[in-house]
Design an enzyme around this catalytic site. Structure first.
Site, PDB file in Angstrom:
ATOM      1  N   ARG A  44       0.833  -1.215   0.000  1.00 28.50           N
ATOM      2  CA  ARG A  44       0.000   0.000   0.000  1.00 28.50           C
ATOM      3  C   ARG A  44       0.866   1.262   0.000  1.00 28.50           C
ATOM      4  NH1 ARG A  44      -2.131   2.261   4.346  1.00 28.50           N
ATOM      5  NH2 ARG A  44      -2.376   0.287   5.424  1.00 28.50           N
ATOM      6  N   TYR A  97     -16.314  13.906 -16.576  1.00 25.47           N
ATOM      7  CA  TYR A  97     -16.755  12.511 -16.553  1.00 25.47           C
ATOM      8  C   TYR A  97     -17.803  12.379 -15.437  1.00 25.47           C
ATOM      9  CZ  TYR A  97     -16.772   7.618 -15.314  1.00 25.47           C
ATOM     10  OH  TYR A  97     -17.180   6.358 -14.976  1.00 25.47           O
ATOM     11  N   ASP A 171      -7.223  16.783 -16.079  1.00 25.74           N
ATOM     12  CA  ASP A 171      -7.442  15.381 -16.437  1.00 25.74           C
ATOM     13  C   ASP A 171      -7.070  15.238 -17.909  1.00 25.74           C
ATOM     14  OD1 ASP A 171      -8.543  12.961 -17.332  1.00 25.74           O
ATOM     15  OD2 ASP A 171     -10.099  12.989 -15.791  1.00 25.74           O
ATOM     16  N   LYS A 196      -7.776   3.822 -19.807  1.00 19.88           N
ATOM     17  CA  LYS A 196      -8.022   4.193 -21.190  1.00 19.88           C
ATOM     18  C   LYS A 196      -6.734   4.056 -22.020  1.00 19.88           C
ATOM     19  CE  LYS A 196     -12.014   4.664 -19.544  1.00 19.88           C
ATOM     20  NZ  LYS A 196     -12.177   5.438 -18.387  1.00 19.88           N
TER      21      LYS A 196
END
Ligand code: LCS
Length: 380
Positions: A44, A97, A171, A196
């Site tokens: 983590r 988005y 973004d 993507k």
């Protein structure tokens, strides 16, 4: 950074599928936790596979540092939870988005963050919306799904002149660093849905961010470690690493195909409107080498006929997501942007009849033939 294993020199970085890392002594463990000794502790907090792709994204985005998260939303939330405090103001573009939109308007607002959405194409509207407590400017460009082009340099200038301690966060999912580098244009932080184009093969959910080393360290050691825990797995990081090896040739082909498909759509009588940055001269200011693989269009048809057209396609797959080898088509108003109210859709310029096409890597002639058959069928 190549990983050194004595006696073994693999070309590809092996997958470090481990949750934790062994310390030689208690003192070594303590030194690593105190930040006095470099080295891995627990996945983590860091893993060689995520470190590797963070370094790659930093190089691509001309950033000091980069990092990976478990999804694009993991990247958005990690960055925003790191930047914002209760009482701060977030100023964002109105076309986002769908889940970014709901995180901002339904999520952050529950924790005392003020959120204003305005059209970032209108620089006067941005100036007018600034408040003394504005701490972040957030936008996509080209925007999802309506491909608005926001002037990164102009917004960064306005933000930094008026709010010296605010972050400009872009973004860059739709453009990729192959076509556009927001940090070179004055932005502070870049975010990606690596699901993507960065991965490019439709088989991973992942997110990434890049910025100064100081900021990315804070995102890693606070935003990701403590606030979201949206950690990317080593195997997914390996797949992103693999995808990034072909980013340039894939994006180039997506752009070439999209330009041809957009030109075809523009010439078809059943198509009312085509939005593609390659058809607009102002895209050339900040995008270089092409205009991306996404096309948004509307038909000269009823909503039922538009649905019939989409359902009739054979090569194009009806699915959300984008940036994959396969051509995907979706209806933003009822799918990716279904979190928007009808009023918010209208304010953002996201038409109820818009269709979004993510042009894939197939032969452009095959994609065009599929769309043409569907459109010709409507015309009958
Ligand atoms: N930012 C942008 C611009 C996006 O398009 C997406 C996802 C995200 C962030 C979130 O990334 P994720 O958590 O899904 O990796 N966009 C999607 C879309 O348009 N269709 O499906 C997902």
């Amino acid at each position: 950074g190549k990983i050194e294993i004595p006696g073994i020199a693999p070309l590809a970085t092996p997958i470090f599928q481990t949750s934790t890392f062994e310390f030689e002594t208690t003192a070594q463990g303590a030194h690593r936790f105190a930040g006095e000794e470099a080295g891995y502790i627990y996945t983590r907090l860091g893993n060689p596979n995520t470190t590797k792709i963070g370094e790659k994204l930093a190089a691509l985005e001309h950033a000091e540092a980069g990092m990976a998260m478990a999804s694009g939303m993991g990247a958005v939330t990690t960055v925003m939870w790191t930047v914002l405090h209760a009482g701060d103001h977030l100023l964002a573009d109105d076309a986002l988005y769908g889940c970014t939109f709901s995180f901002f308007t339904h999520g952050l607002t529950r924790y005392g963050v003020e959120v204003t959405l305005v059209d970032f194409e209108d620089l006067d509207a941005v100036r007018a919306a600034i408040r003394p407590n504005t701490k972040a400017f957030y936008f996509e460009t080209p925007t999802n799904p309506n491909l608005k082009l926001i002037d990164i340099a102009a917004i960064s200038k306005i933000a930094h002149e008026n709010c010296p301690d605010a972050k400009v966060i872009v973004d860059n999912t739709f453009a990729t660093p192959y076509l556009q580098r927001p940090l070179d244009l004055g932005a502070d932080v870049v975010i990606h849905s690596a699901t993507k184009y960065l991965n490019g093969h439709g088989d991973v959910i992942a997110g990434m961010a890049a910025g100064t080393k100081e900021f990315i360290d804070e995102c890693n050691l606070f935003g990701l470690k403590d606030m979201t825990g949206a950690v990317l797995g080593p195997f997914e990081a390996f797949l992103i690493d693999r995808g990034l090896k072909t980013l340039d040739i894939r994006v180039k082909k997506h752009c070439e195909n999209a330009m041809r498909v957009a030109t075809f759509l523009e010439g078809h009588p059943m198509v009312k409107r085509v939005i593609y940055p390659g058809l607009e001269s102002h895209a050339k200011k900040q995008m270089h080498g092409g205009f991306g693989g996404i096309i948004t269009f509307e038909l000269n048809a009823t909503r039922e006929q538009s649905a019939e057209f989409v359902n009739s396609l054979k090569l194009c797959t009806i699915a959300v997501s984008l940036g994959d080898a396969e051509t995907l088509i979706e209806h933003p108003a009822t799918m990716t942007h279904s979190t928007y109210t009808p009023e918010a859709l209208e304010q953002a310029g996201i038409g109820e009849s818009m269709l979004r096409l993510s042009v894939g890597l197939e032969d452009a002639e095959d994609i065009i033939a599929d769309l043409k058959a569907g459109l010709d069928n409507l015309q009958k």
